[in-house]
Enzyme design. Structure first.
Site, PDB file in Angstrom:
ATOM      1  N   LYS A 107      11.533 -43.686  15.273  1.00 19.86           N
ATOM      2  CA  LYS A 107      10.085 -43.589  14.995  1.00 19.86           C
ATOM      3  C   LYS A 107       9.276 -43.307  16.242  1.00 19.86           C
ATOM      4  O   LYS A 107       8.238 -42.647  16.196  1.00 19.86           O
ATOM      5  CB  LYS A 107       9.559 -44.850  14.312  1.00 19.86           C
ATOM      6  CG  LYS A 107       9.823 -46.139  15.085  1.00 19.86           C
ATOM      7  CD  LYS A 107      10.923 -46.889  14.449  1.00 19.86           C
ATOM      8  CE  LYS A 107      11.563 -47.892  15.372  1.00 19.86           C
ATOM      9  NZ  LYS A 107      12.777 -48.470  14.819  1.00 19.86           N
ATOM     10  N   LYS A 207       5.370 -46.585  13.047  1.00 19.78           N
ATOM     11  CA  LYS A 207       5.740 -46.359  11.638  1.00 19.78           C
ATOM     12  C   LYS A 207       4.511 -45.988  10.809  1.00 19.78           C
ATOM     13  O   LYS A 207       4.553 -45.064   9.989  1.00 19.78           O
ATOM     14  CB  LYS A 207       6.409 -47.629  11.084  1.00 19.78           C
ATOM     15  CG  LYS A 207       7.738 -47.945  11.779  1.00 19.78           C
ATOM     16  CD  LYS A 207       8.230 -49.353  11.452  1.00 19.78           C
ATOM     17  CE  LYS A 207       9.529 -49.667  12.181  1.00 19.78           C
ATOM     18  NZ  LYS A 207       9.918 -51.085  12.130  1.00 19.78           N
TER      19      LYS A 207
HETATM   20  N1  HSE Z   1      12.250 -54.246  15.490  1.00 16.28           N
HETATM   21  C1  HSE Z   1      11.971 -53.775  14.181  1.00 16.28           C
HETATM   22  C2  HSE Z   1      11.580 -54.943  13.298  1.00 16.28           C
HETATM   23  C3  HSE Z   1      13.127 -53.062  13.521  1.00 16.28           C
HETATM   24  O1  HSE Z   1      11.607 -56.080  13.732  1.00 16.28           O
HETATM   25  O2  HSE Z   1      11.231 -54.706  12.157  1.00 16.28           O
HETATM   26  C4  HSE Z   1      13.288 -51.680  14.049  1.00 16.28           C
HETATM   27  O3  HSE Z   1      12.131 -50.916  13.838  1.00 16.28           O
END
Ligand code: HSE
Length: 428
Positions: A107, A207
């Protein structure tokens, strides 16, 4: 037998190993579903000798992901290295220029270079897909680009970072401080190598910017996402919000307004009884509101080997079946620059302040709010032993500028200690 679709996989961490396992263990199922075999030609990672719990001996090894991406026996470059620049970007560009389709879970790469990469993909008649980049195993990209393609999207929102939701849930359920819950998440291996990507809201902001592009047909504009992490959320706010019927979530909200595109990833209050309010632990949830479909809620694992590899394989299988989707749901040349909304629409706010326990203090606060045009919807003062009283106020809908005026006015009354907390309440 139809020709197999041959993958080159760069990055053999948790997700890469998960993809290799699916391709090996589900070969027959994948072939039956795609009408052709899906195979792996070559792999690449930083450390060749590491045991990844999966047999890689039948695949060619490349130290250099750019070489892997351009091999003659690779049809689809699967980029699972991560990072917004560096090898991931170089290898993705090389793959597209060599006419290879690309599937990525990255992302950060697309949030920063999505438009240029989508243009490069289309100029080379290639597909560039990123289902695994947003909300792990939840098929939100397919839902937006395909299932909901007949809608004007009115709002996309959600909890898109499982680590933050885990921390906030543990604060509420176990009464942990932010620091204690952070340490627990770290001990469980949830945090990214740079924890600020999680708790600073950056990962979730990446995202959201990708979902906005698809939902509103705009060029990805991560820089315009209003970002605030969860480090400012205290156990007092968690408890007192709960007492008023709310939960605090790191909530992403994107909507197109008359003033432009609004994108925010900030701690917000949501009704405790709503689907987002009910979301506990490391799970993700994305809510889409379309003019025809109404509200659609998707919930599932936002990270981890199986869920993320599942999303990668969804994209691989589309390519294997001959589905040639554009990166953001329409040709890159038709995506318009997003005019950022420089103000947010009126919303109710939660305010927590420490008020001097002396006659007339509350009247001063009420008067400052009234002067700024902010109307009080609910108010509570809590039991206290000290000479300041914790006061909670839920406002009626108000603009951010009126709220800022009220907060400035409060600081000048001399009856408020410290900085009041102000969090938006997102109506669902
Ligand atoms: N670190 C992210 C989370 C997952 O805790 O949702 C990877 O995008």
């Amino acid at each position: 037998m139809s020709q197999s679709l041959r993958l080159g996989i760069a990055g053999l961490g948790t997700v890469g190993a998960g993809v290799v396992k699916i391709v090996r263990q589900k070969a027959t199922l994948l072939e039956e579903r795609a009408g052709r075999p899906v195979t792996i030609s070559a792999v690449s990672a930083r450390n060749r000798d590491k045991d990844r719990g999966v047999n890689l001996s039948s695949y060619a090894w490349e130290d250099d992901p750019v070489k892997l991406a351009t091999r003659d026996d690779v049809d689809v470059f699967v980029e699972l290295m991560g990072g917004s620049d560096g090898p991931a970007k170089a290898a993705t560009e090389a793959a597209l220029k060599a006419g290879k389709d690309v599937v990525t879970a990255n992302k950060a790469l697309l949030a920063h270079h999505g438009q240029a990469l989508a243009e490069l993909a289309e100029a080379n008649d290639c597909v560039l897909r990123f289902e695994a980049g947003v909300a792990g195993g939840i098929p939100i990209i397919k839902s937006l680009t395909e299932g909901l393609a007949g809608n004007d999207v009115e709002r996309v929102m959600g909890v898109m970072n499982g680590t933050c939701n885990y921390i906030l849930t543990r604060m509420e359920d176990a009464g942990l401080s932010y620091e204690e819950a952070f340490k627990e998440a770290d001990g469980l291996g949830y945090l990214e190598a740079d924890p600020n990507l999680d708790v600073g809201g950056i990962d979730a902001g990446h995202k959201l910017s990708l979902l906005s592009a698809i939902a509103f047909g705009t060029q990805v504009n991560f820089d315009a996402v209003e970002l605030e992490g969860i480090g400012c959320v205290s156990i007092e706010d968690i408890r007192q919000a709960a007492d008023m019927g709310y939960r605090i979530k790191l909530l992403g909200v994107a909507r197109m307004t008359g003033r432009g595109l609004e994108q925010s990833m900030t701690p917000c209050l949501v009704p405790a009884s709503s689907p987002l309010g009910q979301l506990a632990g490391g799970t993700n949830m994305v809510v889409v509101e379309g003019d025809q479909v109404g509200q659609v809620v998707l919930r599932g694992a936002g990270a981890g080997e199986g869920p993320t590899a599942s999303a990668v394989m969804g994209d691989v299988m589309d390519i294997a079946r001959g589905l040639r989707m554009t990166t953001f749901g329409k040709p890159a040349s038709k995506l318009v620059p997003a005019q950022p909304a420089n103000s947010t629409p009126p919303a109710p706010y939660y305010l927590r302040l420490e008020l001097s326990d002396k006659p007339g203090a509350m009247a001063k606060i009420a008067s400052v709010l009234g002067d700024a045009g902010v109307s009080i919807h609910r108010m509570r003062q809590y039991d206290h032993a000290a000479d300041t009283a914790p006061v909670l106020i839920v406002t009626h809908k108000t603009t951010r500028s009126s709220l800022t005026e009220a907060l400035t006015g409060m600081a000048e009354t001399g009856v408020v200690s410290g900085q009041p907390v102000a969090l938006r309440i997102e109506e669902l």
